[in-house]
Design an enzyme around this catalytic site. Structure first.
Site, PDB file in Angstrom:
ATOM      1  N   ARG A  16       0.770  -1.188  -0.013  1.00 28.89           N
ATOM      2  CA  ARG A  16       0.037   0.004  -0.119  1.00 28.89           C
ATOM      3  C   ARG A  16       0.728   1.101  -0.003  1.00 28.89           C
ATOM      4  O   ARG A  16       2.212   1.150   0.024  1.00 28.89           O
ATOM      5  CB  ARG A  16      -0.929  -0.091   1.217  1.00 28.89           C
ATOM      6  CG  ARG A  16      -0.264  -0.023   2.631  1.00 28.89           C
ATOM      7  CD  ARG A  16      -1.286  -0.451   3.588  1.00 28.89           C
ATOM      8  NE  ARG A  16      -0.831  -0.527   4.763  1.00 28.89           N
ATOM      9  CZ  ARG A  16      -0.317   0.523   5.792  1.00 28.89           C
ATOM     10  NH1 ARG A  16      -0.519   1.671   5.726  1.00 28.89           N
ATOM     11  NH2 ARG A  16       0.321  -0.045   6.997  1.00 28.89           N
ATOM     12  N   TYR A 156      11.731   8.690  14.523  1.00 32.59           N
ATOM     13  CA  TYR A 156      11.657   8.800  12.989  1.00 32.59           C
ATOM     14  C   TYR A 156      12.575   9.213  12.480  1.00 32.59           C
ATOM     15  O   TYR A 156      13.501   9.120  11.254  1.00 32.59           O
ATOM     16  CB  TYR A 156      10.154   8.968  12.853  1.00 32.59           C
ATOM     17  CG  TYR A 156       9.735   9.076  11.439  1.00 32.59           C
ATOM     18  CD1 TYR A 156       9.395   8.064  10.688  1.00 32.59           C
ATOM     19  CD2 TYR A 156       9.672  10.090  10.603  1.00 32.59           C
ATOM     20  CE1 TYR A 156       8.932   7.791   9.278  1.00 32.59           C
ATOM     21  CE2 TYR A 156       9.467  10.298   9.206  1.00 32.59           C
ATOM     22  CZ  TYR A 156       8.977   8.898   8.770  1.00 32.59           C
ATOM     23  OH  TYR A 156       8.696   9.108   7.181  1.00 32.59           O
TER      24      TYR A 156
END
Ligand code: NAP
Length: 248
Positions: A16, A156
């Protein structure tokens, strides 16, 4: 003109989002596609059949990008199914956003393993194949927050900054063997990853983007196509921002 006829591309985390669009873009330029994800589900199977309908060979593999062992087995399987690997796109990535005050060791380790160690795992496993071929293009999906940082994303941002250092080092190590290694730093791209953001945050970001719209997975996929193809034959060790001008 098809830019990747007869090339073989491996894309991680492509059931996806951005990975899926990269797979479709490279396949529409003639590349045969091996792609991975954590699970074999309907989404993965639907991507596989979409790619096959584009007239290329396409195969899905269950593989955890954060596992060194999985990466070794994956590359062996792909080489036996496809004979070569010309393009590696390290796309798999996750977020576990929170302020450093609340960030657990588990969330730090998880993000570093999935986002950064995965890039080491796959690049290390594919390197012997590309060295033998004396050609290859490795594209690592970083982020603009890996360049500029972002509150609430210390784990992150660190993983995405690490990818940039890794990309430049690998480019220097194996450029003489005809292998290029570049990174793409997307900005705000509309996928499930960014759907968790509030409408207010999305509006604020969009106002700050000189092109006045969030990016699409297709915008990123076309940047990857450029780096995968010979159109970028004299580029290595570069970080291409794909962010509508958000960060300059
Ligand atoms: P996404 O919609 O969440 O898709 C990420 C894909 O990676 C999913 O298919 C996911 O599988 C897979 N994945 C997660 N962990 C994996 C693992 N250990 N091994 C293999 N596959 C794994 O995210 P996206 O927005 O498309 O992001 C793709 C890349 O672009 C990421 O590296 C992300 O950090 C980067 N990026 C995104 C944006 C943005 O605005 N969206 C901006 C900058 C950079 P499951 O379906 O099983 O979870």
């Amino acid at each position: 003109m098809k830019l990747l006829e007869n090339k073989v591309a491996l894309i991680t985390g492509a059931s996806r989002g951005i990975g899926k669009e990269i797979a479709i873009e490279l396949a529409s330029h003639g590349a045969n596609i091996a792609f991975t994800d954590l699970r074999q589900d309907e989404q993965a199977m639907s991507v596989e059949s979409t790619l096959q309908k584009l007239g290329v060979k396409a195969k899905f593999y269950v593989s955890d990008a954060s596992s060194y062992e999985d990466a070794q087995i994956l590359i062996q399987n792909i080489v036996s199914d496809f004979n070569s690997i010309d393009i590696l796109v390290n796309n798999a990535g996750i977020t576990r956003d929170t302020l450093l005050l609340r960030m657990s060791e588990k969330d730090w380790d998880l993000v570093m393993n999935v986002n950064l160690k995965s890039v080491f795992n796959l690049t290390k496993a594919v390197q012997p194949i590309m060295l033998k071929q004396r050609s290859g293009s490795i594209i690592n999906i970083s982020s603009i927050v890996g360049i500029g940082g972002n509150a609430g994303q210390a784990n992150y941002s660190a993983s995405k900054a690490g990818i940039i250092g890794f990309t430049k080092s690998v480019a220097k190590e194996i450029g003489s063997r005809g292998i290029r290694c570049n990174a793409v730093a997307p900005g705000f791209i509309v996928t499930e990853m960014t759907n968790v953001l509030s409408e207010e945050v999305k509006e604020i970001w969009t106002k700050e983007i000189p092109l006045r719209r969030p990016g699409t997975p297709k915008d990123v996929a076309q940047t990857v196509l450029y780096l995968a193809s010979e159109l970028s034959s004299y580029l290595t060790g570069q970080v291409l921002r794909c962010d509508g001008g958000l960060q300059m």
